[in-house]
Motif scaffolding. Structure first.
Motif, PDB file in Angstrom:
ATOM      1  N   TYR A   1      -0.162  -7.246   4.999  1.00  0.00           N
ATOM      2  CA  TYR A   1      -0.018  -6.150   4.715  1.00  0.00           C
ATOM      3  C   TYR A   1       1.031  -5.201   5.920  1.00  0.00           C
ATOM      4  O   TYR A   1       1.448  -3.969   5.323  1.00  0.00           O
ATOM      5  CB  TYR A   1      -1.290  -5.014   5.005  1.00  0.00           C
ATOM      6  CG  TYR A   1      -2.432  -5.646   3.748  1.00  0.00           C
ATOM      7  CD1 TYR A   1      -2.163  -4.369   2.265  1.00  0.00           C
ATOM      8  CD2 TYR A   1      -3.331  -6.395   2.909  1.00  0.00           C
ATOM      9  CE1 TYR A   1      -2.221  -4.998   1.076  1.00  0.00           C
ATOM     10  CE2 TYR A   1      -3.587  -7.135   2.086  1.00  0.00           C
ATOM     11  CZ  TYR A   1      -3.442  -6.316   1.456  1.00  0.00           C
ATOM     12  OH  TYR A   1      -3.798  -6.430  -0.533  1.00  0.00           O
TER      13      TYR A   1
ATOM     14  N   ALA B   1       2.519   3.388   4.039  1.00  0.00           N
ATOM     15  CA  ALA B   1       1.644   4.042   3.307  1.00  0.00           C
ATOM     16  C   ALA B   1       1.017   5.061   3.974  1.00  0.00           C
ATOM     17  O   ALA B   1       0.707   5.977   3.331  1.00  0.00           O
ATOM     18  CB  ALA B   1       0.471   3.028   3.558  1.00  0.00           C
TER      19      ALA B   1
ATOM     20  N   VAL C   1       0.506  -1.033  -0.244  1.00  0.00           N
ATOM     21  CA  VAL C   1      -0.149  -0.322   0.096  1.00  0.00           C
ATOM     22  C   VAL C   1       0.939   1.223  -0.269  1.00  0.00           C
ATOM     23  O   VAL C   1       1.204   1.735   1.521  1.00  0.00           O
ATOM     24  CB  VAL C   1      -1.045  -0.394   1.231  1.00  0.00           C
ATOM     25  CG1 VAL C   1      -1.520   1.165   1.390  1.00  0.00           C
ATOM     26  CG2 VAL C   1      -1.905  -1.073   1.583  1.00  0.00           C
TER      27      VAL C   1
ATOM     28  N   ARG D   1       0.674   4.567  -0.294  1.00  0.00           N
ATOM     29  CA  ARG D   1       0.226   5.945  -0.351  1.00  0.00           C
ATOM     30  C   ARG D   1      -0.921   6.002   0.396  1.00  0.00           C
ATOM     31  O   ARG D   1      -2.046   4.942   0.318  1.00  0.00           O
ATOM     32  CB  ARG D   1      -0.379   6.653  -1.573  1.00  0.00           C
ATOM     33  CG  ARG D   1      -0.533   6.117  -2.968  1.00  0.00           C
ATOM     34  CD  ARG D   1      -0.785   7.028  -4.128  1.00  0.00           C
ATOM     35  NE  ARG D   1      -1.237   6.141  -5.131  1.00  0.00           N
ATOM     36  CZ  ARG D   1      -1.709   5.030  -5.292  1.00  0.00           C
ATOM     37  NH1 ARG D   1      -0.535   4.282  -5.412  1.00  0.00           N
ATOM     38  NH2 ARG D   1      -2.548   4.303  -6.087  1.00  0.00           N
TER      39      ARG D   1
ATOM     40  N   LYS E   1      -4.392   5.090  -1.368  1.00  0.00           N
ATOM     41  CA  LYS E   1      -4.761   3.411  -1.647  1.00  0.00           C
ATOM     42  C   LYS E   1      -5.193   2.648  -0.691  1.00  0.00           C
ATOM     43  O   LYS E   1      -6.528   1.898  -0.700  1.00  0.00           O
ATOM     44  CB  LYS E   1      -3.407   2.324  -2.523  1.00  0.00           C
ATOM     45  CG  LYS E   1      -3.029   1.076  -2.708  1.00  0.00           C
ATOM     46  CD  LYS E   1      -3.951   0.826  -3.997  1.00  0.00           C
ATOM     47  CE  LYS E   1      -3.918  -0.028  -4.019  1.00  0.00           C
ATOM     48  NZ  LYS E   1      -4.558  -1.350  -5.042  1.00  0.00           N
ATOM     49  N   TYR E   2      -4.513   3.596  -0.143  1.00  0.00           N
ATOM     50  CA  TYR E   2      -5.350   2.493   1.620  1.00  0.00           C
ATOM     51  C   TYR E   2      -7.431   3.104   1.413  1.00  0.00           C
ATOM     52  O   TYR E   2      -7.510   2.177   1.892  1.00  0.00           O
ATOM     53  CB  TYR E   2      -4.708   2.919   2.844  1.00  0.00           C
ATOM     54  CG  TYR E   2      -5.084   2.912   4.469  1.00  0.00           C
ATOM     55  CD1 TYR E   2      -5.809   2.042   4.869  1.00  0.00           C
ATOM     56  CD2 TYR E   2      -6.561   4.195   5.033  1.00  0.00           C
ATOM     57  CE1 TYR E   2      -6.989   1.324   6.154  1.00  0.00           C
ATOM     58  CE2 TYR E   2      -6.425   3.808   5.668  1.00  0.00           C
ATOM     59  CZ  TYR E   2      -6.791   2.414   6.464  1.00  0.00           C
ATOM     60  OH  TYR E   2      -8.137   2.685   7.412  1.00  0.00           O
TER      61      TYR E   2
ATOM     62  N   GLU F   1      -9.071   4.470  -1.001  1.00  0.00           N
ATOM     63  CA  GLU F   1     -10.022   3.029  -1.275  1.00  0.00           C
ATOM     64  C   GLU F   1      -9.983   1.714  -0.695  1.00  0.00           C
ATOM     65  O   GLU F   1     -10.913   1.298  -1.044  1.00  0.00           O
ATOM     66  CB  GLU F   1      -9.155   3.013  -2.640  1.00  0.00           C
ATOM     67  CG  GLU F   1     -10.168   2.391  -4.703  1.00  0.00           C
ATOM     68  CD  GLU F   1      -8.258   2.079  -4.845  1.00  0.00           C
ATOM     69  OE1 GLU F   1      -7.912   2.853  -4.849  1.00  0.00           O
ATOM     70  OE2 GLU F   1      -8.472   0.752  -5.716  1.00  0.00           O
ATOM     71  N   MET F   2      -8.678   1.263  -0.416  1.00  0.00           N
ATOM     72  CA  MET F   2      -9.364  -0.484   0.233  1.00  0.00           C
ATOM     73  C   MET F   2     -10.359  -0.487   1.179  1.00  0.00           C
ATOM     74  O   MET F   2     -10.820  -0.655   1.672  1.00  0.00           O
ATOM     75  CB  MET F   2      -7.978  -0.910   0.590  1.00  0.00           C
ATOM     76  CG  MET F   2      -6.951  -1.304  -1.194  1.00  0.00           C
ATOM     77  SD  MET F   2      -5.942  -2.491  -0.379  1.00  0.00           S
ATOM     78  CE  MET F   2      -5.764  -4.153  -0.404  1.00  0.00           C
TER      79      MET F   2
END
Ligand code: WTA
Length: 688
Positions: free
Chosen positions: A336, A470, A53, A55, A58-59, A61-62
């Motif tokens: 992760y 991230a 992850v 940035r 991205k976190y 979004e998930m």
């Protein structure tokens, strides 16, 4: 959630690598830095770019998908595991609200799988059979070993076949009382393979504690070792087991077989006490069994293990975890939160006797096909030598160890290279900013993000944790929730508070590895965790959230104390103390301790006419050691002619905590006490 997403979105616009904290040497660390605890520590761009992850966006979004569509999110992830048969229509079902009926959590129900298969067979079949699964490092340099995935599978199968042969069946409990030898993860995996429910008891627990657990879950078989060495000391584990089995047999829980691993470097067979028929040497029987063993396919909701943990009242609680959700969640969080890659060498310093050793020594790493290091009992000073020897890339430990290494001095660290390290981790208690900075700057040379993972035996896996690379970190904050986790902070009345605030940490909605019940006592499960704040799971922890949405855990708000990352119930220690014939009453509180985080401080009222002597002090401490274990030994005994009680007889712990921490100016209102003069008596005896 809304708020959290907003905060993260604003962070998401910060350019990565925009600011870096300067290299600091240990001289100017410490308290001077603590005031800067709101500093953002950015990951390097190099790290971020290679991370799972990379940035905040991205976190986000998930994370967004994980809470808006948990079924879709988790079934996509679960599909990466092996299922003999896919789960039914419903990915999960839950009721966390006691007002709406029985609390109930299910994930992947109807899915048929086996976690041992996913940890071992699947990795062997995909061509990783010759990769090292476990490295083992003994008490003394030079005693070491390793097992590849293929070898580990063979050993697990032999033990599984033995257990089947002696009649252990799906659903049966097996108690494991082993030190950190390879046989411990082997034993856990062998149980999982045949659908038996393992209950590991940390090998530092006393005979009485072990007996209590045996009486609760009634295993047919106990797996142990004759002895273990800790430093120069030899501990006769088999004697402890013998005493526990005697006690439990008296109470109707008799164990048929005690399979004993001969730990030659600690004790010979000849000097081990033996009960013919019941006691069997592991090495005499297990190697004779075939090295393949069919898997017992189980439902996702079939129990995987029981692990006893301390609560604020009563006897230890058997936290029950089931198979499917636990597997999916521990595997995923491991990947992760440590930014795991196949080339990593991972070392977690926990013992498999605690939840960290279950989820992040055994299951999480093996599910990912990782190479894991599991030393028996390394002296703290050997840490970095071991890191260099195995080229460890991910090092996961507890703040108490960080603090004790920090005290020893930088030269013990800097004389080793440590250049293999890329991610550090912390667990068990809040890590204070000065220890965080030392860990970051000195151990990790400001290059390794620290995953400060907040979670619990009950949660099965990480709940609030950084994802390295991230987003920027703040020393001492566990940062943001993992995918699918919806933390809320509530006030005394159970109202959710938004934005920047402090209160009680609860969780809204279930997550796959949530514990399903307390073994044999679903009512206690509901009362302890779901009744205090209806609609939520109550964690027992206090927490605040800052302006950027970062979470800061502040410690337990119940009568549980956290000593070197070990959870100890004050009630358990009190009940051990009052069993001493000369102790009339006892009250236990936690008090700040430089290395252990919290120390155990006890107020003892003796039986009328008994004098307070040094000998008695020692004998009281000994009672706790022998009833619970050495790790629960009180740090301080404070003689108390009387305890501060309300008129209704309730002990006012608030006052005792202040006296214990010598905050005598902050005793508050003592006028409601039945006898306010006891406070002065206690103060007078503080340093006796
Ligand atoms: C504490 C250990 C702050 C917390 C995994 C929790 C932490 C209890 C952290 C659970 C952390 C654990 N920051 N506090 N990173 N990790 N805790 O069941 O008080 O042995 O409730 O599980 O440890 O302890 P347990």
């Amino acid at each position: 959630t809304e708020n959290h997403l907003r905060h993260m979105e604003s962070l998401a616009t910060l350019p990565s690598g925009a600011r870096k904290i300067p290299q600091l040497n240990a001289m100017i660390l410490g308290e001077a830095m603590a005031s800067e605890e709101n500093d953002l520590v950015y990951p390097s761009e190099e790290f971020s770019l290679q991370a799972h992850v990379p940035r905040p966006a991205k976190y986000l979004e998930m994370y967004k998908r994980s809470v808006e569509d948990p079924a879709g999110f988790w079934s996509d992830i679960a599909s990466e595991f092996y299922w003999e048969q896919k789960w039914g229509q419903q990915v999960y079902s839950e009721n966390l609200d006691v007002r709406k009926g029985t609390v109930n959590i299910e994930w992947f129900k109807g899915g048929i799988t086996n976690i041992c298969y996913n940890c071992l067979d699947r990795n062997v079949e995909s061509g990783n059979g010759d990769k090292v699964a476990l490295y083992w490092e003994g008490n003394d340099p030079g005693f070491d070993g390793s097992l590849t995935y293929k070898q580990l599978l063979a050993q697990v199968c032999q033990l599984a076949n033995y257990l089947k042969d002696v009649g252990v069946k799906k659903g049966d409990a097996v108690v494991i009382y082993l030190p950190m030898l390879m046989e411990l993860p082997i034993a856990m995996l062998a149980c999982a393979r045949i659908g038996a429910v393992h209950s590991v008891v940390f090998a530092g627990f006393s005979a009485e504690s072990l007996a209590q657990r045996i009486m609760d879950c009634k295993p047919k078989v106990v797996l142990t070792s004759n002895a273990v060495r800790r430093g120069a000391k030899v501990i006769g584990l088999k004697d402890i087991v013998d005493a526990a089995l005697l006690e439990s047999a008296k109470n109707g829980a008799s164990v048929d077989i005690c399979l004993t691993y001969e730990n030659k470097s600690a004790m010979t067979r000849e000097s081990t006490n033996w009960k013919e028929r019941r006691d069997i040497w592991w090495q005499d029987v297990v190697p004779k069994y075939p090295a393949t063993c069919d898997v017992e396919w189980v439902d996702a909701e079939d129990p995987l293990f029981l692990l006893y943990t301390s609560g604020s009242t009563g006897k230890p609680k058997g936290v029950l975890h089931t198979t499917g959700g636990y597997m999916v969640y521990t595997g995923t969080t491991f990947k992760y939160a440590f930014d795991y890659k196949p080339s990593d060498v991972y070392w977690c310093t926990a013992d498999c006797g605690w939840i960290t050793g279950h989820s992040y020594v055994t299951y999480g790493p093996l599910l990912n096909g990782a190479t894991c290091l599991a030393p028996t009992y390394p002296a703290a000073g050997r840490c970095w030598e071991i890191v260099d020897k195995y080229k460890v890339t991910i090092f996961y430990t507890a703040p108490t160890l960080v603090r004790s290494l920090m005290r020893a001095g930088d030269e013990y660290v800097t004389r080793y290279s440590r250049k293999s390290l890329r991610v550090l981790g912390s667990v068990g208690e809040p890590i204070n900013p000065s220890a965080w900075r030392w860990f970051f700057n000195v151990v990790g040379e400001s290059r390794c993000p620290i995953s400060d993972t907040w979670w619990q035996t009950e949660t099965g896996g990480f709940m609030i944790t950084p994802l390295p690379g991230a987003w920027p970190q703040k020393p001492g904050s566990a940062t943001y929730p993992f995918f699918g986790v919806q933390p809320v902070i509530v006030d005394e009345k159970g109202n959710e508070i938004e934005g920047e605030c402090s209160g009680y940490l609860c969780i809204k909605h279930s997550w796959p590895s949530a514990f399903r019940t307390l073994y044999g006592d679903h009512e206690r499960y509901e009362t302890t965790y779901f009744k205090p704040f209806p609609g939520y799971y109550f964690t027992g922890d206090g927490c605040s959230r800052d302006n950027d949405g970062y979470y800061w855990l502040t410690g337990r708000v119940d009568d549980v104390i956290n000593v070197s990352g070990h959870r100890i119930g004050t009630a358990e220690v009190e009940s051990a103390l009052v069993s001493h014939p000369q102790c009339a009453e006892a009250a236990v509180v936690g008090v700040e301790h430089e290395v252990k985080g919290q120390g155990i401080y006890v107020f003892v009222t003796l039986v009328e006419g008994v004098p307070c002597t040094e000998e008695l002090r020692k004998s009281l401490i000994q009672t706790v050691r022998s009833q619970i274990g050495a790790f629960a030994a009180p740090d301080k005994i404070h003689w108390a002619p009387g305890l501060p009680k309300t008129r209704s007889g309730k002990i006012m712990r608030r006052i005792l905590r202040k006296i214990a921490s010598r905050q005598l100016g902050e005793l508050g209102d003592t006028s409601t006490l039945a006898d306010p003069s006891v406070v002065d008596q206690l103060i007078a005896l503080a340093d006796v």
